[in-house]
Each structure stands twice: as structure tokens, then as C-alpha cells.
Design a protein around this motif. Structure first.
Motif, mmCIF file in Angstrom:
data_model
loop_
_atom_site.group_PDB
_atom_site.id
_atom_site.type_symbol
_atom_site.label_atom_id
_atom_site.label_comp_id
_atom_site.label_asym_id
_atom_site.label_seq_id
_atom_site.Cartn_x
_atom_site.Cartn_y
_atom_site.Cartn_z
ATOM 1 N N ARG A 1 0.990 -1.124 0.322
ATOM 2 C CA ARG A 1 -0.258 -0.001 0.211
ATOM 3 C C ARG A 1 0.426 1.595 0.183
ATOM 4 N N LEU B 1 -7.986 26.735 -0.586
ATOM 5 C CA LEU B 1 -6.602 26.623 -0.446
ATOM 6 C C LEU B 1 -5.623 27.168 -1.140
ATOM 7 N N LEU C 1 -4.466 21.053 -5.201
ATOM 8 C CA LEU C 1 -4.091 20.170 -4.437
ATOM 9 C C LEU C 1 -4.250 18.077 -4.694
ATOM 10 N N TYR D 1 -3.744 15.218 -3.559
ATOM 11 C CA TYR D 1 -4.834 14.383 -2.509
ATOM 12 C C TYR D 1 -4.594 12.646 -2.676
ATOM 13 N N LEU D 2 -4.615 11.471 -1.915
ATOM 14 C CA LEU D 2 -5.205 10.249 -1.378
ATOM 15 C C LEU D 2 -6.812 10.248 -1.210
ATOM 16 N N ASP E 1 -1.296 22.063 8.226
ATOM 17 C CA ASP E 1 -1.542 21.205 7.450
ATOM 18 C C ASP E 1 -2.946 21.930 6.931
ATOM 19 N N PRO E 2 -3.433 22.870 6.353
ATOM 20 C CA PRO E 2 -4.347 23.193 5.740
ATOM 21 C C PRO E 2 -5.369 22.374 4.847
ATOM 22 N N ALA E 3 -4.243 21.117 4.280
ATOM 23 C CA ALA E 3 -5.169 20.237 3.442
ATOM 24 C C ALA E 3 -5.051 18.671 4.063
ATOM 25 N N LYS F 1 -7.630 17.952 5.496
ATOM 26 C CA LYS F 1 -9.326 17.263 6.229
ATOM 27 C C LYS F 1 -9.649 16.298 4.718
ATOM 28 N N TYR F 2 -9.080 16.815 3.578
ATOM 29 C CA TYR F 2 -8.744 16.262 2.152
ATOM 30 C C TYR F 2 -7.901 14.587 1.941
ATOM 31 N N PHE F 3 -7.409 14.559 3.245
ATOM 32 C CA PHE F 3 -6.963 13.087 3.479
ATOM 33 C C PHE F 3 -7.235 12.009 4.065
ATOM 34 N N HIS F 4 -6.774 11.185 3.964
ATOM 35 C CA HIS F 4 -7.283 9.847 4.082
ATOM 36 C C HIS F 4 -6.904 9.382 4.433
ATOM 37 N N CYS F 5 -5.550 9.194 5.425
ATOM 38 C CA CYS F 5 -4.244 7.880 5.270
ATOM 39 C C CYS F 5 -3.664 8.357 6.879
ATOM 40 N N GLN G 1 8.276 23.539 -0.554
ATOM 41 C CA GLN G 1 6.612 23.234 -0.601
ATOM 42 C C GLN G 1 6.696 22.678 0.281
ATOM 43 N N PRO G 2 5.321 21.781 0.598
ATOM 44 C CA PRO G 2 5.151 21.343 2.516
ATOM 45 C C PRO G 2 5.690 20.138 2.996
ATOM 46 N N PHE H 1 -0.275 27.597 1.015
ATOM 47 C CA PHE H 1 1.152 26.387 1.067
ATOM 48 C C PHE H 1 2.228 28.014 0.842
ATOM 49 N N TYR I 1 2.823 29.523 -2.032
ATOM 50 C CA TYR I 1 3.739 29.730 -2.568
ATOM 51 C C TYR I 1 3.560 29.528 -3.798
#
Lengths: 115, 115, 115, 115
Positions: A13, A106, A110, A112-113, B2-4, B6-10, B55-56, D73, D75
Motif C-alpha cells: 500500500r 486553498l 491539491l 491528495y488520496l 496542514d491546511p489540507a 481534511k482532504y486526506f484519509h491515510c 514546498q510542504p 501553502f 508559494y
């Protein structure tokens, strides 16, 4: 079969997730700047998809390019606000869905997963 | 922060791995083709490093460019055999080391996770 | 009609030559690095042609990509030795033919004016 | 000395103009998409200048990058509105000044000959 497996020390994974990141980073930085308008947008979309499909572990890719031309020369350079990319990576039996799209809140394209 | 997020599920480690993939894919496809010789190689190296550092979640980056010019015009376009990139990503307390380098036995610029 | 003509102080032939240079420089640096093999080479060729055709004063373009894959992952990054591009620019009644191709004796992807 | 002169059939001024077009097309399509903010903008500017200077017949180059970051972010990807490039090409005794800058009334990053 993965000729590079011996170089990796991670789960299937995690490998799928790494490959998803590579592909999205690649798509963005390879194609940003390409001239697009309504006459070539489908060709560019198909080139982006087909150039991704031939890379390792890509199960599926769907590129959408949203154009709204208004320059004096009737085309624009592909920019980050135009792109919406849905990507599925499969490594062994692990499947990962990733996405790149511009997110207004944002002000950022972005990657993202999705699940 | 991390402003993003909420977009991730991991997991945090998976996120770090995804970000590592993004950065390596980006570096390759942004800079391949850049004219290089001994006079500008350090500037290009520094631009690649500094453009990645902003970059982040990039903790560290080290780019090596191996040039060996012999064209009639005394420079070459940056290609995949010249690049050796070591990258450290940190997301929360998860740190991941990734690398891109040309591997002779694969005839391929492999991007992989070092540990 | 050329909405930018007032910014130029040159003959029509010089303008055509300038535009030919722009297009060849653009093609090279936009597409170098794109993954190619026999499965997507025609799509990439068409994207390069169509993305050039929509730019100002392009009368004709013919892109040839010579691939000969042998990496472990069955594709290569588009490089300067693979490309042969023939371009015709027309500005008012001045037509210019330009070309980019790898020239062995120079070890260089030369961009030049054919006649 | 120009190892490629036999491939050209044009005046020295036309050659200088052609080379100016090549360099501007190259700069745009090589660097568009590069991450920039106040921390790396000078490094990127220098890389763009130095990568152009090593190319044939470049007498002088001055790149300005106008950034005004406001993404989450911190940039942005280098885009056509940020760039102002002044280029001098010299071929034998013919000198040509060219420029690329975003022109509001055209909504277009125009590349043109300054005199």
C-alpha cells in the motif's frame, strides 16, 4: 513483476501511494505551460492520459482540462486551475485512488488520496 | 499545521510517502531539459533544491548533477542519467527518506524509498 | 490580423523567423521528459503538433519521434535525440521553414532555418 | 565560431533574431510551473539567467520574477504573468534585443523584438 522491488522497503500500500505521488507530480510539472484551446484540448488530455498509462502500476487515469480562453491569440498556457486528474494506482493487490484538482479555499492545486 | 489535512484519509507515514513521490515526480519533470554545463550547474542545483524546500513537508533535499559535456556548443540538456536526488519528508513525526537516481541495471531513473 | 504588431520593429520575414525560433524553443522545453513508447508515441506526436498549430502564424508542423525502448519499465523519457520537427511559419506573405533535429556531428539538437 | 553555420541560409541579423526566439520560447516552457516564493525567487531568477547565458550567442539576459504569494501553502507555480525577461543576442556583429513580458491589453505573455 516489478524489476525494482529490491530497492524498496515498504508495504504494498505504501508503494502504491508513493507511485501515485510520483505520477501526479510528474503530470503537473510536465504539462503546465502547454498551449491549449478548444481545438487541441482533447489531444492534450489524451497525451497526458496515455503518457501516464504507460508508466508502472497505473491502473486508470482520467484527465479533465477546463479551458475558458480569452487572450488576444485565442489560446492559453495550461495552468493549475484548469486541471482535474483522477488516478488509480495498483501495486500487487493494493489499489489507491489519488486526485489533483484546484481547490478554491486553498488557492492551490491539491494532490491528495481519495480513499 | 496542514491546511489540507481534511482532504486526506491515510496515516501520517502514508502521507509522508505520498508527498515524497510528488516532490520527486515534480523535480524530474520540471527540470529535465534545462541547459547545463560546469558554469551553471551549481546554480541549477541550488534552484532545484530551493524550489523543493519551499514546498510542504520538505525537511531536507540534496541534488547532485553529474555533467560531462561534449556537445559542439559546450552544454547539454539535463537528462535522467545526470540526476541523483536525496529527499527527506517529514509529516508530523513521521520522516521518510526517498531518492531518485539512474540505475544502470534498470536503465531507468528510479524513484524509491530508502528506508 | 496581428494584435501585437505595434510592439515589433522588424520586417515581415524577420518576424516570421523570430516566431519560428519561439516555437522550436517552446516545443523542445515543453515536451522533453514526457514518457514515450510505441503505445503512446502517436498521441504525443499529435499533441505536440496540435499545441503548436494553435499558436500564432504556424502554417504547418510535422513532428517525428524516433523511439527505441529498452528500459526495464518499457518506456523512456522523450529526449533530444528522438525529435525531428519540421515547422512552417507564415507572417503576412513571408513564409519560413525551420527544423529541429539531432545532428550527430554536433552532438546537438540543432534548430535551424531550412531555406 | 559557429559550428552550425553551414546549416543556415540567412543573414547574420536573421540568425540573431532566430536565436532570440529560441531562447525566449525555451525559457518560458522550461520554467513555467516552478514553485516560487520570496525565499527562492532570486535563486530561480539566477538559474534562468545562467542557463540562458551558456547557450550560443547570448550576450546578456535579465530575468525579473514578480511574485505576490497568497496560496495556503505559501508559494505559487511560476506563471506567465510573473515573468519579464530582457535578452540580448549577438551573432557576429549583429545585436538584437528581445523581450518577454505579460501585456495586459493582450492578456498574453508577448515575446517581441525591442529594436
Amino acid at each position: 513483476m516489478d524489476p525494482a522491488s529490491k530497492y524498496f522497503h515498504c508495504t504494498d500500500r505504501e508503494r502504491a501511494i508513493f507511485e501515485a505521488g510520483i505520477k501526479l507530480g510528474a503530470i503537473f510539472h510536465q504539462y503546465i505551460g502547454t498551449p491549449v484551446n478548444k481545438d487541441n484540448v482533447n489531444t492534450v488530455k489524451k497525451a497526458m492520459e496515455d503518457s501516464t498509462k504507460i508508466q508502472p502500476f497505473v491502473e486508470n487515469i482520467d484527465v479533465n482540462i477546463n479551458i475558458d480562453n480569452n487572450s488576444s491569440f485565442n489560446y492559453l498556457s495550461l495552468n493549475c486551475k484548469m486541471l482535474d486528474v483522477k488516478l488509480t494506482i495498483k501495486y500487487n493487490d493494493q489499489e489507491v485512488k489519488a486526485r489533483m484538482r484546484y481547490i478554491e479555499e486553498l488557492n492551490y492545486p491539491l494532490m491528495y488520496l481519495e480513499e
